[in-house]
Design an enzyme around this catalytic site. Structure first.
Site, PDB file in Angstrom:
ATOM      1  CE  LYS A   1      -3.902  -1.914   1.947  1.00  0.00           C
ATOM      2  NZ  LYS A   1      -5.019  -1.633   3.619  1.00  0.00           N
TER       3      LYS A   1
ATOM      4  CG  ASP B   1      -7.976   0.269   3.274  1.00  0.00           C
ATOM      5  OD1 ASP B   1      -8.856  -0.152   2.901  1.00  0.00           O
ATOM      6  OD2 ASP B   1      -6.596   0.460   3.092  1.00  0.00           O
TER       7      ASP B   1
END
Ligand code: ATR
Length: 276
Positions: A75, A111
């Site tokens: 990420k 997220d």
């Protein structure tokens, strides 16, 4: 469904290491099928080692892969290789969604919606006091989302310096919970640590003695489906939100980025809950 796939079908791919456990392909493919766009999109997974993320992005570019979903450990590293990163993902410092827009690779982070959407189904976050447990990568996205929605955030972390650093960066507060009864004063408690996840499934990240029936307790851990923290919070009358909801809503937001269609939430939820 796979009879409909042709050379025109757009490929979305989750990369990670490990990746075989990922529910993203099943969740997204079920969504494509429900909307009748499973001739246009297909979602697969590929195991990519940490050091190979740059190569994977180059393949995306060269092969015209449409979407690249990034999970552990990619990420942060993936950001180096993109053409553009949206403001939110820049602030969070991590990308979990890469869209190939006519050859331009754009990074997003969904997220934070994974936490904010399930909470805002129950309550408006504006002005709410939220205790965030943990100060790692997941906490960054969550703290960002909560503050964006006007919540008052305090961070508690085993390593206090990390909590202080995160709080300074996002302009919120830290607590050491030295007075345990302080736990009572929050409207919402969110666990972002791995405490409660196998093999720590017998542990809770804080004492549950002071959880009340006026609180919402959200655990982003989804293995086991219901952590000890959630079980105890439920016993004490609190409203609980399972980690699976975070998984779902980071996914529904990502689905919309990749397809331009509103995600069929119930169909995607069903896939995740069938596992439990
Ligand atoms: P992630 O990206 O999933 O957030 P991370 O960045 O490694 O992962 O962060 C893990 C978080 O869980 C940290 O806040 C960590 O606390 P420390 O900063 O003290 O390491 C927390 N954590 C992990 N294991 C823990 C444990 N056994 N007890 C308490 N906190 C723990």
């Amino acid at each position: 469904m796979f009879m409909k796939i042709s050379a025109k079908t757009k490929i979305c791919l989750i990369i990670g290491d490990p990746v075989s456990h990922s529910m993203s392909p099943a969740m997204h493919n079920a969504g494509y099928e429900a909307l009748g766009i499973d001739d246009r999109f297909v979602f697969l997974g590929a195991k990519v080692k940490a050091q190979d993320v740059g190569v994977a992005v180059e393949c995306m570019r060269k092969m015209g892969i449409h979407g690249l979903t990034c999970t552990i450990p990619h990420k942060v590293e993936v950001m180096k290789f993109l053409d553009e990163i949206d403001e939110t993902a820049k602030k969070i410092g991590a990308v979990n969604t890469v869209l190939n827009k006519n050859g331009k690779l754009i990074g997003f982070n969904t997220d934070w919606q994974g936490t904010v959407i399930p909470l805002e189904k129950i309550i408006s976050l504006s002005g709410k006091k939220v205790l965030v447990l943990g100060a790692g990568g997941a906490a960054r996205a969550i703290v960002f989302g909560l503050l964006k929605k006007g919540a008052k955030v305090k961070i508690f972390n085993r390593t206090k310096e990390k909590a202080v650093k995160l709080a300074q960066e996002f302009n919120c507060q830290v607590t050491s919970l030295s007075i345990k009864s302080e736990i009572r004063d929050f409207d919402i408690i969110i666990n972002t640590t791995s405490v409660g996840m196998k093999p720590l499934e017998k542990e809770t990240p804080i004492s549950t003695k002071f959880i009340t029936n006026k609180q919402i307790v959200f655990d982003i851990v989804y293995v086991p489906f219901e952590t000890k923290l959630l079980k105890e919070a439920k016993k004490r009358g609190a409203r609980i939100i399972h980690g699976t909801e975070m998984l779902l809503h980071q996914g529904t937001t990502q689905f919309e980025i990749y397809t331009g269609h509103k995600a069929p939430e119930e169909v995607m939820r069903k896939i995740l809950y069938e596992k439990n």
